[in-house]
Write an enzyme that holds these catalytic residues in place. Structure first.
Site, PDB file in Angstrom:
ATOM      1  N   SER A 135      13.997 -28.962  54.395  1.00 52.41           N
ATOM      2  CA  SER A 135      15.213 -29.290  54.831  1.00 52.41           C
ATOM      3  C   SER A 135      15.688 -28.881  55.981  1.00 52.41           C
ATOM      4  O   SER A 135      15.965 -27.643  55.932  1.00 52.41           O
ATOM      5  CB  SER A 135      16.215 -28.840  53.519  1.00 52.41           C
ATOM      6  OG  SER A 135      17.547 -29.136  53.706  1.00 52.41           O
ATOM      7  N   ARG A 136      16.161 -29.680  56.945  1.00 54.03           N
ATOM      8  CA  ARG A 136      16.355 -29.036  58.268  1.00 54.03           C
ATOM      9  C   ARG A 136      17.825 -28.645  58.305  1.00 54.03           C
ATOM     10  O   ARG A 136      17.939 -27.871  59.468  1.00 54.03           O
ATOM     11  CB  ARG A 136      16.089 -30.144  59.186  1.00 54.03           C
ATOM     12  CG  ARG A 136      14.457 -30.613  59.407  1.00 54.03           C
ATOM     13  CD  ARG A 136      14.122 -31.349  60.370  1.00 54.03           C
ATOM     14  NE  ARG A 136      12.799 -31.795  60.131  1.00 54.03           N
ATOM     15  CZ  ARG A 136      12.525 -33.012  59.726  1.00 54.03           C
ATOM     16  NH1 ARG A 136      13.616 -33.992  59.541  1.00 54.03           N
ATOM     17  NH2 ARG A 136      11.282 -33.426  59.342  1.00 54.03           N
ATOM     18  N   VAL A 137      18.817 -29.172  57.790  1.00 47.75           N
ATOM     19  CA  VAL A 137      20.164 -28.737  58.058  1.00 47.75           C
ATOM     20  C   VAL A 137      20.875 -27.971  56.833  1.00 47.75           C
ATOM     21  O   VAL A 137      21.770 -27.207  56.787  1.00 47.75           O
ATOM     22  CB  VAL A 137      20.941 -29.798  58.479  1.00 47.75           C
ATOM     23  CG1 VAL A 137      20.660 -30.304  59.777  1.00 47.75           C
ATOM     24  CG2 VAL A 137      20.962 -30.989  57.362  1.00 47.75           C
TER      25      VAL A 137
END
Ligand code: ATP
Ligand code: MG
Length: 625
Positions: free
Chosen positions: A451-453
């Site tokens: 999950s990048r953000v």
């Protein structure tokens, strides 16, 4: 070489519909008008009387229709009112003022109502001749009332997808331009309802009143209108919230083979929002109607349907409806976002959406590219997912969080559609068949998920409690493979394996049982403190449930503190560990007491048996005498 015939040879037939017979001078003027518009000098005018016009004339030639009749003017005024009143009234407006204003401003528009004719029809697609000036995305209306949307424009043909049944359409059926973009009705009354791809109810609970429509295609919010992700959208699933947290406004892909629990994750996430004041929209694309019915029942059973809209284009619906469904769902989501609310939207699934788009594109004659998808299939999904965002406070602070779903074939992440959607979204939850069949459900592959953000939105307590969970699990998976056949392992390795097994058990979660942030933090702290290491794998899950119940009953203040602070500051972490230890002592004492009781019972049973046997022996010896 020119194929154009000299214009003198062409004869154009025009029709003039009248109420009172036109004078010669008027007829002449009409013929001049047609010559001027068409560029053809040989015009034949046919006169037809129709008293229903009320007055004036209608002139038709080729694909044009010019309306100077009384009924046409009244129609225009009516349309104008309807369009104006479609938007909700602002607080300082009232209907009378608006109508007054509209009447004073009213000017009759004499413009050509362009029409065209079907020249090819099939599989939810119509190719038309005429409607020369139709715009991309414009709605066309056919003689039988069916609507369609322009999807393809070439020099001499217009391709259009059909929103209704094809039954009464045939080659030659007339289509009229509407000059409107395709839209769906939106509003608060859609909550709790099941609708089709065009917003019409299909749950048998009567019509839905709505005064507003929104175009299905809408540009995404600009960069300035957005705010970064900083609030969590909790799924209630430990494996996701702890390691791959999702924030409001984020797009997180759920990807995996068929039957790996993709839909279940989405539905559990909706269930977890039931008390969170989040509007949920579930868009079903190309699924069985029975699957959708089951999902609606699950949501109802869990009291999660009241703030949810289900938009359904099932496998039996035409490709155009399956293509439109996610855009309609997003239009409904935008209505709520613009009112400052948080929305969660699920697209289940975009693989089927891409397939529907492929069949439309092939029928429209667009050149096929990789895997026979048209070249713009990437744009198709990016245009959809870019509409999910978090608006800045100046724009009300609403958000749309998207959970698109993609089905892979044999775990192949590098196929065309999966790679496209992976690159558009802010991360993915990868579900693996092997894990699923081993009984590890939800079957989240820790190594390939990301999950990048969302990290920015995770609560401090959760971040701390999760600790190095991800790395520990990855190490465990690797070690488990290497040590499969090894017999004597050193103590550290044995401990690592034991701890890994416990962590895997902890991450298992039954359906329809979302955990709160507080419960997740307590579970993680207990597991990461290595207190559970000596439990048998089968004991872990019951232990977790009993522990959460015990702490809820005996140490409610811990949960309250967590809710209030959202961090583990002020030795809250230590207090939780203490409570866990207390539960373990309690559990041990209980087990001991149970053991004691069992022993006692056994002893009593043995004694009774002995007595019995003696009695029998006695009787036997007495009988022998
Ligand atoms: P499809 O590819 O058919 O859409 P899917 O990937 O969406 O499948 P689901 O329909 O969510 O998968 O789940 C498949 C089956 O696995 C269902 O019967 C569901 O009940 C079961 N299942 C999913 N998750 C869990 C879980 N956490 N615990 C127990 N059973 C589960
Ligand atoms: Mg599914």
């Amino acid at each position: 070489m020119s194929v154009k015939k000299p214009p003198v040879e062409e004869v154009l037939e025009a029709e003039l519909v009248y109420v009172t017979m036109p004078s010669d001078r008027q007829t002449g003027a009409f013929i001049e008008f047609v010559k001027d518009k068409s560029g053809i000098s040989n015009v034949k005018l046919k006169l037809t009387q129709d008293k229903s016009l009320g007055g004036g004339f209608i002139l038709r030639f080729g694909a044009h229709e010019f309306d100077w009749s009384t009924s046409g003017r009244v129609g225009q005024l009516k349309d104008k009112f309807a369009r104006r009143l479609q938007h909700p009234l602002k607080h300082d407006e009232n209907v009378i003022n608006i109508l007054q204003e509209e009447i004073l401003d009213f000017e009759v528009q004499i413009q050509s109502k362009e029409s065209g004719f079907i020249s090819w029809l099939g599989d939810g697609i119509a190719i038309l001749d005429g409607v020369d000036h139709a715009m991309y995305g414009e709605v066309l209306i056919f003689e039988n009332g069916t609507k369609g949307m322009v999807m393809n424009i070439t020099r001499d043909k217009v391709g259009c997808i059909l929103f209704g049944r094809e039954e009464n359409l045939r080659v030659g059926t007339k289509a009229m331009r509407t000059r409107e973009r395709a839209g769906v009705p939106v509003g608060d009354r859609f909550l709790g309802r099941v609708v089709d791809a065009l917003g019409a109810p299909i749950d048998g609970q009567g019509p839905i009143k709505s005064r507003e429509t929104r175009p299905i295609e809408q540009p995404a919010p600009g960069i300035i209108d957005r705010k970064s992700v900083n609030e969590p959208m909790e799924t209630g699933i430990l494996a996701i919230d702890s390691m791959f947290p999702i924030g409001k406004g984020q797009r997180e892909l759920i990807i995996g083979d068929r039957q790996t629990g993709k839909t279940s994750i989405a539905i559990d996430t909706i269930i977890n929002q039931r008390n969170n004041d989040v509007v949920c929209i579930y868009v079903a694309i190309g699924q069985k109607a029975s699957t959708v019915a089951k999902i609606v029942n699950t949501l109802k059973r869990n009291d999660a349907m009241k703030e949810t809209i289900v938009v359904s284009a099932t496998a039996s619906d035409s490709a155009p409806l399956q293509y439109v469904a996610p855009y309609s769902g997003t239009a409904m989501a935008e209505y709520f976002m613009n009112k400052g609310r948080d929305v969660l939207i699920i697209y289940d699934d975009l693989s089927k959406h891409a397939v529907a788009y492929r069949s439309i594109s092939l029928l429209l004659g667009r050149p096929p590219g990789r895997e026979a998808f048209p070249g713009d299939v990437f744009y198709l999904h990016s245009r959809l997912l870019e509409r999910s965002s978090r608006l800045s406070d100046d724009f009300g602070g609403g958000s749309i969080t998207a959970l698109p779903i993609i089905e892979t074939q044999a775990g192949d992440l590098s196929a065309y559609i999966p790679t496209n959607v992976i690159s558009i979204t802010d991360g993915q939850i990868f579900l693996e068949s092997d894990l699923f069949f081993e009984g590890q459900r939800p079957a989240v592959n820790v190594g390939l998920s990301v999950s990048r953000v969302g990290g920015a939105a995770q609560s401090g307590a959760m971040k701390k409690a999760a600790g190095s969970l991800r790395i520990d699990l990855a190490q465990y998976r690797e070690m488990a493979v290497f040590t499969q056949f090894a017999s004597d392992l050193d103590k550290t390795t044995q401990d690592q394996l034991k701890q890994g097994r416990v962590l895997m058990e902890i991450l298992k979660q039954p359906l329809e049982h979302p955990l709160t942030m507080e419960e997740q933090v307590v579970t993680l702290l207990a597991a990461n403190s290595k207190l559970l290491m000596d439990l048998e794998p089968a004991e872990v899950k019951p232990f977790q449930m009993d522990m959460l119940k015990y702490i809820q009953e005996k140490h409610e203040e811990l949960y309250q503190d967590l809710t209030k602070r959202r961090t583990l500051g002020g030795n809250l972490g230590e207090r939780i560990i203490e409570a866990v230890k207390e539960f373990m002592a309690f559990r041990e004492a209980e087990a001991k007491a149970a053991e004691e009781e069992k022993k006692q019972a056994e002893k009593q049973a043995a004694e009774a048996e002995k007595k019995d046997a003696e009695e029998k022996k006695k009787q036997a010896s007495e009988g022998g005498k």
